[in-house]
Scaffold this motif. Structure first.
Motif, PDB file in Angstrom:
ATOM      1  N   GLN A   1     -10.254  19.382  23.423  1.00  0.00           N
ATOM      2  CA  GLN A   1     -10.800  18.068  23.117  1.00  0.00           C
ATOM      3  C   GLN A   1     -11.494  18.109  21.761  1.00  0.00           C
ATOM      4  OE1 GLN A   1     -13.470  17.599  26.517  1.00  0.00           O
ATOM      5  NE2 GLN A   1     -15.227  17.915  25.166  1.00  0.00           N
ATOM      6  N   VAL A   2     -11.606  16.944  21.143  1.00  0.00           N
ATOM      7  CA  VAL A   2     -12.320  16.812  19.878  1.00  0.00           C
ATOM      8  C   VAL A   2     -13.263  15.620  20.006  1.00  0.00           C
ATOM      9  CG1 VAL A   2     -10.457  17.814  18.500  1.00  0.00           C
ATOM     10  CG2 VAL A   2     -10.527  15.335  18.860  1.00  0.00           C
ATOM     11  N   THR A   3     -14.266  15.592  19.155  1.00  0.00           N
ATOM     12  CA  THR A   3     -15.220  14.484  19.143  1.00  0.00           C
ATOM     13  C   THR A   3     -15.097  13.743  17.821  1.00  0.00           C
ATOM     14  OG1 THR A   3     -16.764  15.754  20.515  1.00  0.00           O
ATOM     15  CG2 THR A   3     -17.644  13.846  19.338  1.00  0.00           C
ATOM     16  N   VAL A   4     -14.987  12.437  17.893  1.00  0.00           N
ATOM     17  CA  VAL A   4     -14.869  11.621  16.680  1.00  0.00           C
ATOM     18  C   VAL A   4     -16.179  11.703  15.910  1.00  0.00           C
ATOM     19  CG1 VAL A   4     -14.526   9.302  15.775  1.00  0.00           C
ATOM     20  CG2 VAL A   4     -13.190  10.083  17.748  1.00  0.00           C
ATOM     21  N   GLN A   5     -16.072  12.122  14.638  1.00  0.00           N
ATOM     22  CA  GLN A   5     -17.258  12.318  13.807  1.00  0.00           C
ATOM     23  C   GLN A   5     -17.423  11.224  12.759  1.00  0.00           C
ATOM     24  OE1 GLN A   5     -19.583  14.512  14.140  1.00  0.00           O
ATOM     25  NE2 GLN A   5     -20.738  14.302  12.222  1.00  0.00           N
ATOM     26  N   GLY A   6     -16.288  10.744  12.248  1.00  0.00           N
ATOM     27  CA  GLY A   6     -16.306   9.709  11.223  1.00  0.00           C
ATOM     28  C   GLY A   6     -15.098   8.819  11.359  1.00  0.00           C
TER      29      GLY A   6
ATOM     30  N   HIS B   1     -13.909  19.791  15.878  1.00  0.00           N
ATOM     31  CA  HIS B   1     -13.148  20.676  16.772  1.00  0.00           C
ATOM     32  C   HIS B   1     -13.770  22.065  16.705  1.00  0.00           C
ATOM     33  CE1 HIS B   1      -9.762  23.571  17.558  1.00  0.00           C
ATOM     34  NE2 HIS B   1      -9.790  22.856  18.678  1.00  0.00           N
ATOM     35  N   GLU B   2     -14.261  22.549  17.831  1.00  0.00           N
ATOM     36  CA  GLU B   2     -14.903  23.865  17.907  1.00  0.00           C
ATOM     37  C   GLU B   2     -16.010  24.000  16.871  1.00  0.00           C
ATOM     38  OE1 GLU B   2     -11.734  26.698  17.669  1.00  0.00           O
ATOM     39  OE2 GLU B   2     -11.190  26.430  19.790  1.00  0.00           O
ATOM     40  N   GLY B   3     -16.795  22.929  16.737  1.00  0.00           N
ATOM     41  CA  GLY B   3     -17.956  22.962  15.854  1.00  0.00           C
ATOM     42  C   GLY B   3     -17.677  22.705  14.392  1.00  0.00           C
ATOM     43  N   ILE B   4     -16.416  22.468  14.031  1.00  0.00           N
ATOM     44  CA  ILE B   4     -16.050  22.268  12.628  1.00  0.00           C
ATOM     45  C   ILE B   4     -15.503  20.857  12.429  1.00  0.00           C
ATOM     46  CG2 ILE B   4     -14.553  23.044  10.741  1.00  0.00           C
ATOM     47  CD1 ILE B   4     -14.547  25.806  12.053  1.00  0.00           C
TER      48      ILE B   4
ATOM     49  N   LEU C   1     -11.808  12.712  22.354  1.00  0.00           N
ATOM     50  CA  LEU C   1     -10.358  12.602  22.482  1.00  0.00           C
ATOM     51  C   LEU C   1      -9.848  13.831  23.235  1.00  0.00           C
ATOM     52  CD1 LEU C   1      -9.415  11.497  18.834  1.00  0.00           C
ATOM     53  CD2 LEU C   1     -10.173  10.081  20.765  1.00  0.00           C
ATOM     54  N   ILE C   2      -8.986  13.607  24.209  1.00  0.00           N
ATOM     55  CA  ILE C   2      -8.471  14.686  25.047  1.00  0.00           C
ATOM     56  C   ILE C   2      -7.039  15.012  24.652  1.00  0.00           C
ATOM     57  CG2 ILE C   2      -8.050  15.470  27.399  1.00  0.00           C
ATOM     58  CD1 ILE C   2     -10.988  14.856  26.787  1.00  0.00           C
ATOM     59  N   HIS C   3      -6.771  16.298  24.445  1.00  0.00           N
ATOM     60  CA  HIS C   3      -5.399  16.724  24.131  1.00  0.00           C
ATOM     61  C   HIS C   3      -4.541  16.588  25.377  1.00  0.00           C
ATOM     62  CE1 HIS C   3      -2.022  19.381  23.000  1.00  0.00           C
ATOM     63  NE2 HIS C   3      -2.354  19.072  21.755  1.00  0.00           N
ATOM     64  N   LYS C   4      -3.262  16.296  25.164  1.00  0.00           N
ATOM     65  CA  LYS C   4      -2.394  16.035  26.315  1.00  0.00           C
ATOM     66  C   LYS C   4      -2.225  17.236  27.229  1.00  0.00           C
ATOM     67  CE  LYS C   4       2.124  16.885  24.123  1.00  0.00           C
ATOM     68  NZ  LYS C   4       3.429  16.266  23.805  1.00  0.00           N
TER      69      LYS C   4
ATOM     70  N   ALA D   1      -7.051  19.597  13.325  1.00  0.00           N
ATOM     71  CA  ALA D   1      -7.432  20.027  14.667  1.00  0.00           C
ATOM     72  C   ALA D   1      -6.196  20.256  15.542  1.00  0.00           C
ATOM     73  CB  ALA D   1      -8.339  18.980  15.312  1.00  0.00           C
ATOM     74  N   THR D   2      -5.203  19.388  15.391  1.00  0.00           N
ATOM     75  CA  THR D   2      -3.969  19.514  16.188  1.00  0.00           C
ATOM     76  C   THR D   2      -3.232  20.798  15.817  1.00  0.00           C
ATOM     77  OG1 THR D   2      -3.810  17.102  16.174  1.00  0.00           O
ATOM     78  CG2 THR D   2      -1.880  18.319  16.916  1.00  0.00           C
ATOM     79  N   ARG D   3      -3.184  21.094  14.528  1.00  0.00           N
ATOM     80  CA  ARG D   3      -2.533  22.349  14.100  1.00  0.00           C
ATOM     81  C   ARG D   3      -3.228  23.557  14.725  1.00  0.00           C
ATOM     82  NH1 ARG D   3      -2.736  20.039   8.319  1.00  0.00           N
ATOM     83  NH2 ARG D   3      -0.662  19.143   7.969  1.00  0.00           N
ATOM     84  N   LYS D   4      -4.555  23.539  14.750  1.00  0.00           N
ATOM     85  CA  LYS D   4      -5.300  24.676  15.303  1.00  0.00           C
ATOM     86  C   LYS D   4      -5.044  24.819  16.804  1.00  0.00           C
ATOM     87  CE  LYS D   4      -8.904  24.348  11.789  1.00  0.00           C
ATOM     88  NZ  LYS D   4     -10.280  23.882  11.469  1.00  0.00           N
ATOM     89  N   VAL D   5      -5.013  23.695  17.514  1.00  0.00           N
ATOM     90  CA  VAL D   5      -4.752  23.736  18.952  1.00  0.00           C
ATOM     91  C   VAL D   5      -3.367  24.310  19.238  1.00  0.00           C
ATOM     92  CG1 VAL D   5      -4.391  22.310  21.012  1.00  0.00           C
ATOM     93  CG2 VAL D   5      -6.344  21.867  19.513  1.00  0.00           C
ATOM     94  N   HIS D   6      -2.409  23.975  18.374  1.00  0.00           N
ATOM     95  CA  HIS D   6      -1.022  24.411  18.580  1.00  0.00           C
ATOM     96  C   HIS D   6      -0.723  25.751  17.917  1.00  0.00           C
ATOM     97  CE1 HIS D   6       0.863  20.353  19.867  1.00  0.00           C
ATOM     98  NE2 HIS D   6      -0.440  20.306  20.061  1.00  0.00           N
ATOM     99  N   GLY D   7      -1.721  26.310  17.223  1.00  0.00           N
ATOM    100  CA  GLY D   7      -1.497  27.596  16.555  1.00  0.00           C
ATOM    101  C   GLY D   7      -0.537  27.500  15.391  1.00  0.00           C
ATOM    102  N   LEU D   8      -0.564  26.381  14.686  1.00  0.00           N
ATOM    103  CA  LEU D   8       0.359  26.154  13.575  1.00  0.00           C
ATOM    104  C   LEU D   8      -0.335  26.383  12.241  1.00  0.00           C
ATOM    105  CD1 LEU D   8       1.919  22.820  14.907  1.00  0.00           C
ATOM    106  CD2 LEU D   8       2.992  25.080  14.928  1.00  0.00           C
ATOM    107  N   PRO D   9       0.427  26.739  11.206  1.00  0.00           N
ATOM    108  CA  PRO D   9      -0.175  26.906   9.875  1.00  0.00           C
ATOM    109  C   PRO D   9      -0.721  25.592   9.342  1.00  0.00           C
ATOM    110  CG  PRO D   9       2.232  27.013   9.763  1.00  0.00           C
ATOM    111  CD  PRO D   9       1.866  27.053  11.212  1.00  0.00           C
ATOM    112  N   GLU D  10      -1.688  25.677   8.432  1.00  0.00           N
ATOM    113  CA  GLU D  10      -2.393  24.496   7.938  1.00  0.00           C
ATOM    114  C   GLU D  10      -1.482  23.530   7.200  1.00  0.00           C
ATOM    115  OE1 GLU D  10      -5.273  21.835   7.741  1.00  0.00           O
ATOM    116  OE2 GLU D  10      -5.394  23.716   8.857  1.00  0.00           O
ATOM    117  N   ASN D  11      -0.383  24.032   6.663  1.00  0.00           N
ATOM    118  CA  ASN D  11       0.530  23.143   5.919  1.00  0.00           C
ATOM    119  C   ASN D  11       1.683  22.628   6.775  1.00  0.00           C
ATOM    120  OD1 ASN D  11       1.914  25.532   6.194  1.00  0.00           O
ATOM    121  ND2 ASN D  11       2.601  25.652   4.069  1.00  0.00           N
ATOM    122  N   TYR D  12       1.611  22.875   8.100  1.00  0.00           N
ATOM    123  CA  TYR D  12       2.704  22.431   8.976  1.00  0.00           C
ATOM    124  C   TYR D  12       2.667  20.911   9.119  1.00  0.00           C
ATOM    125  CZ  TYR D  12       5.977  22.372  12.902  1.00  0.00           C
ATOM    126  OH  TYR D  12       7.064  22.138  13.715  1.00  0.00           O
TER     127      TYR D  12
END
Length: 210
Positions: free
Chosen positions: A149-154, A160-163, A141-144, A170-181
């Motif tokens: 990008q991320v790979t579908v695992q399940g 995302h980045e090996g995790i 999947l490609i971010h806009k 993953a979207t929060r991490k790409v955008h630099g947002l807190p985990e509860n955002y």
């Protein structure tokens, strides 16, 4: 505009993924909500948030400008965005919450059958599942923004980045947002030139038609 001015953020279970950003006055809110429900939508709108503001024209204009890149039609106030993103900006203005007042008007104008139909639509909508959407395991999947990008695992996870994590995380991490955002990740990622949200809505529409 005279009277107590209100900016509202509405959603509708018949239009998943879309948010309506508009304005009215406290005196005119009843007529405005009736008008919206009479424009061809099958179920009433939900008031995700409403607030009193000093100048609703300026606030509405600023929001429409900020989210102009995801506006569906320049002649309509609908945006393909998560309601929480709009709400977070309004709350930064330290506005006075008027959500309950607007929601009460919507509920008062709607019949019991209208409200039951809306609730039924919300409950019927299933969670996103990559396998059901025919996005195979291993798909990329490609971010806009084109830089991530991320790979579908399940069925409901990506790498995302090996995790391994959820697409939301993953979207929060790409955008630099807190985990509860709070956010809806599907509009930000694409597969075969269609956003995940578009793929989901097409799939959901087919389910509804069955």
């Amino acid at each position: 505009m005279s009277g107590l001015q209100i900016v509202y953020v509405l959603t509708n279970p018949a239009m998943p993924g879309l948010v309506k950003i508009g304005r009215t006055t406290l005196e005119e809110v009843d007529g405005r909500m009736k008008q919206l429900f009479s424009t061809g939508v099958p179920v009433p709108f939900d008031c995700a948030f409403a607030c009193r503001v000093p100048n609703s024209v300026e606030v509405e204009k600023a929001l429409h400008h900020a989210f102009g890149n995801v506006r569906i039609n320049t002649n309509r106030e609908f945006f393909r965005i998560e309601a929480d993103r709009v709400i977070s900006i309004l709350k930064l203005l330290h506005v006075e919450d008027a959500t309950q007042e607007v929601e009460s008007v919507i509920e008062a104008d709607a019949t019991k059958a209208d409200l039951q139909a809306a609730e039924s639509m919300k409950k019927r909508r299933p969670r996103m599942d990559f396998t059901e959407l025919q996005i195979p395991i291993g798909s990329v999947l490609i971010h806009k923004n084109g830089d991530a990008q991320v790979t579908v695992q399940g069925a409901k996870t990506v790498v995302h980045e090996g995790i391994e994590c959820s697409l939301t995380s993953a979207t929060r991490k790409v955008h630099g947002l807190p985990e509860n955002y709070p956010l809806q990740p599907s509009p930000f990622w694409s597969f075969n030139d269609k956003t995940v949200q578009e793929i989901y809505e097409d799939w959901y529409a087919e389910l509804e038609a069955e």
